[in-house]
Design a protein around this motif. Structure first.
Motif, mmCIF file in Angstrom:
data_model
loop_
_atom_site.group_PDB
_atom_site.id
_atom_site.type_symbol
_atom_site.label_atom_id
_atom_site.label_comp_id
_atom_site.label_asym_id
_atom_site.label_seq_id
_atom_site.Cartn_x
_atom_site.Cartn_y
_atom_site.Cartn_z
ATOM 1 N N THR A 108 37.886 -2.703 31.328
ATOM 2 C CA THR A 108 39.030 -3.513 31.765
ATOM 3 C C THR A 108 40.176 -2.609 32.203
ATOM 4 O OG1 THR A 108 38.390 -5.235 30.184
ATOM 5 C CG2 THR A 108 40.608 -5.363 31.106
ATOM 6 N N ARG A 109 40.371 -1.506 31.500
ATOM 7 C CA ARG A 109 41.379 -0.532 31.922
ATOM 8 C C ARG A 109 41.017 0.066 33.282
ATOM 9 N NH1 ARG A 109 41.609 3.558 27.056
ATOM 10 N NH2 ARG A 109 43.128 4.660 28.366
ATOM 11 N N VAL A 110 39.720 0.281 33.517
ATOM 12 C CA VAL A 110 39.286 0.833 34.799
ATOM 13 C C VAL A 110 39.668 -0.104 35.944
ATOM 14 C CG1 VAL A 110 37.291 1.519 36.183
ATOM 15 C CG2 VAL A 110 37.390 2.135 33.758
ATOM 16 N N VAL A 111 39.499 -1.426 35.723
ATOM 17 C CA VAL A 111 39.863 -2.402 36.761
ATOM 18 C C VAL A 111 41.329 -2.256 37.152
ATOM 19 C CG1 VAL A 111 40.111 -4.872 37.249
ATOM 20 C CG2 VAL A 111 38.083 -4.045 36.070
ATOM 21 N N LEU A 112 42.176 -1.901 36.199
ATOM 22 C CA LEU A 112 43.608 -1.799 36.458
ATOM 23 C C LEU A 112 43.959 -0.601 37.337
ATOM 24 C CD1 LEU A 112 44.939 -2.772 32.916
ATOM 25 C CD2 LEU A 112 44.820 -4.192 34.963
ATOM 26 N N LEU A 113 42.969 0.254 37.618
ATOM 27 C CA LEU A 113 43.211 1.341 38.563
ATOM 28 C C LEU A 113 43.613 0.788 39.928
ATOM 29 C CD1 LEU A 113 42.997 4.391 39.219
ATOM 30 C CD2 LEU A 113 40.584 4.015 39.747
ATOM 31 N N VAL A 114 43.057 -0.369 40.288
ATOM 32 C CA VAL A 114 43.336 -0.948 41.608
ATOM 33 C C VAL A 114 44.816 -1.312 41.774
ATOM 34 C CG1 VAL A 114 42.842 -2.863 43.153
ATOM 35 C CG2 VAL A 114 40.975 -1.742 41.935
ATOM 36 N N PRO A 115 45.386 -2.167 40.905
ATOM 37 C CA PRO A 115 46.808 -2.487 41.102
ATOM 38 C C PRO A 115 47.721 -1.282 40.950
ATOM 39 C CG PRO A 115 45.991 -3.412 39.028
ATOM 40 C CD PRO A 115 44.802 -2.955 39.801
ATOM 41 N N VAL A 116 47.347 -0.325 40.119
ATOM 42 C CA VAL A 116 48.193 0.861 39.968
ATOM 43 C C VAL A 116 48.238 1.653 41.275
ATOM 44 C CG1 VAL A 116 48.350 3.119 38.839
ATOM 45 C CG2 VAL A 116 47.938 1.075 37.470
ATOM 46 N N VAL A 162 34.204 3.561 44.714
ATOM 47 C CA VAL A 162 33.665 2.258 45.122
ATOM 48 C C VAL A 162 32.481 1.873 44.238
ATOM 49 C CG1 VAL A 162 32.464 1.024 46.961
ATOM 50 C CG2 VAL A 162 34.476 2.410 47.500
ATOM 51 N N LEU A 163 31.553 2.801 44.041
ATOM 52 C CA LEU A 163 30.377 2.511 43.210
ATOM 53 C C LEU A 163 30.758 2.272 41.758
ATOM 54 C CD1 LEU A 163 27.730 5.028 44.638
ATOM 55 C CD2 LEU A 163 27.851 2.553 44.972
ATOM 56 N N LEU A 164 31.889 2.813 41.340
ATOM 57 C CA LEU A 164 32.357 2.563 39.975
ATOM 58 C C LEU A 164 32.551 1.071 39.727
ATOM 59 C CD1 LEU A 164 33.290 4.115 37.390
ATOM 60 C CD2 LEU A 164 35.610 4.046 38.337
ATOM 61 N N GLY A 165 32.879 0.329 40.783
ATOM 62 C CA GLY A 165 33.069 -1.115 40.649
ATOM 63 C C GLY A 165 31.811 -1.851 40.249
ATOM 64 N N LEU A 166 30.633 -1.276 40.539
ATOM 65 C CA LEU A 166 29.377 -1.938 40.171
ATOM 66 C C LEU A 166 29.123 -1.904 38.668
ATOM 67 C CD1 LEU A 166 26.997 -0.735 43.032
ATOM 68 C CD2 LEU A 166 28.122 -2.961 42.789
ATOM 69 N N ARG A 167 29.901 -1.144 37.933
ATOM 70 C CA ARG A 167 29.762 -1.123 36.477
ATOM 71 C C ARG A 167 30.527 -2.265 35.809
ATOM 72 N NH1 ARG A 167 30.362 5.279 34.806
ATOM 73 N NH2 ARG A 167 29.685 6.171 36.804
ATOM 74 N N ILE A 168 31.357 -2.939 36.568
ATOM 75 C CA ILE A 168 32.310 -3.883 35.982
ATOM 76 C C ILE A 168 31.967 -5.303 36.388
ATOM 77 C CG2 ILE A 168 34.748 -4.529 35.838
ATOM 78 C CD1 ILE A 168 35.336 -1.581 36.705
#
Length: 328
Positions: free
Chosen positions: A220-228, A76-82
């Motif tokens: 941007t690749r990290v964001v794609l963790l969600v749909p995967v 969850v906190l990883l999202g604060l980097r994006i």
């Protein structure tokens, strides 16, 4: 007969405490030598403690709690980097590279893993680690893939090794052999190197421009963790006949963190403190995972998963490089 007070706490405490201590040591190592990932250091230290100390059964409950529940806080906190602004800044080429990296690596890993006789869960973890964001993707996908602890450990070790090789080889090829521009190099490094820290290490020595592009593509690749995660959960839910909400709560909270960062309400210092805290929490989760891993079990997995990880990593680098060349 009543349950003893604080029973669950006493059961979890040894593993949680040892994992936390190892995470702090790993974080200290990272602060001294930033090229050493705190996550990987925590994993390796914990594997040594678990397999040399011989107290894995005592540590297992708390270690599993750390590697599953505490991990979700770190994701969850990883999202604060994006920030969505960062993704817009890198342009359509950066988004294309990021999407292609994930869209190629996961299906290929599952397909080639089936050909090699590698378990579907391990194949999925290797594909996620290579294609999305290294160790964080492996541990985030572990509960969805229903992987064994040894499979997660093997995937982490393989992804880390392949990412380290890419971190060293990509700068040499990109600057000396291929003579890529700073922007093209950033696209290649951000799209093909596995860990965020490895991307930074690979591109920082090239130029500030290359570092900026590579970091944004990687995030941007990290964001794609969600749909995967969502797609994988839906597919596995249908295959098993389970019903209900396929989206884990931590994925929703991760998206909420991205929205908060994108809104601009957090100061740069707040983002930095959150990032530092997140590194410690993720290292805590990785140490928990390491405490559950039996090294003998890793050896029983054999060389085929390693071949899968190496092949996926190599082809990922070639696919991304081809896209960069085709769109330049």
């Amino acid at each position: 007969m009543s349950r003893p007070p604080f029973g669950p706490v006493r059961t979890l405490a040894p593993g949680l405490a040892v994992a936390a201590g190892l995470a702090l040591v790993a974080y200290g190592i990272n602060r001294i030598e930033p090229r050493v990932s705190a996550l990987i250091a925590a994993l390796l230290l914990a594997m040594v403690v678990a397999n040399v100390g011989g107290r894995r059964a005592l540590l297992a409950p708390g270690a599993r709690f750390a590697s599953r529940r505490i991990l979700r806080v770190g994701i969850v906190l990883l999202g604060l980097r994006i920030s969505l602004d960062l993704i817009v800044d890198v342009g359509w080429r950066g988004v294309l590279v990021a999407v292609a990296a994930v869209a190629f690596t996961l299906p290929f890993s599952v397909w080639f893993g089936r050909r090699l006789g590698v378990s579907p869960a391990l194949s999925l973890l290797l594909g996620a680690g290579c294609g999305i964001c290294g160790a964080a993707a492996v541990v985030a996908m572990e509960p969805v893939a229903k992987a064994k602890d040894e499979e997660a450990g093997f995937a982490l070790a393989t992804v880390t090794a392949m990412g380290t090789i890419a971190m060293l080889v990509v700068p040499l090829l990109g600057t000396r052999l291929l003579d890529l521009s700073d922007g093209d190099f950033g696209l290649w490094a951000g799209g093909s190197v596995h860990e965020v820290a490895q991307v930074v290490a690979a591109s920082a020595g090239v130029s500030a421009g290359a570092l900026a592009v590579a970091t944004i593509v990687k995030l941007t690749r990290v964001v794609l963790l969600v749909p995967v995660i969502v797609i994988t959960a839906v597919i596995k839910g249908r295959a098993s006949g389970r019903r209900g909400n396929p989206v884990p709560l931590f994925v929703v909270l991760f998206l909420g963190a991205v929205v908060i960062r994108s809104s601009g309400i957090l100061s740069p210092s707040a983002v930095k403190h959150a990032t530092d805290l997140d590194n410690v929490i993720l290292a805590w989760a990785m140490a928990g995972l390491g405490l559950t891993i039996d090294v003998a079990g890793l050896r029983r997995l054999g060389g085929r998963p390693l071949l899968l990880g190496a092949t996926a990593s190599g082809l990922l680098a070639l696919v991304v490089l081809g896209l960069v060349a085709a769109t330049s």
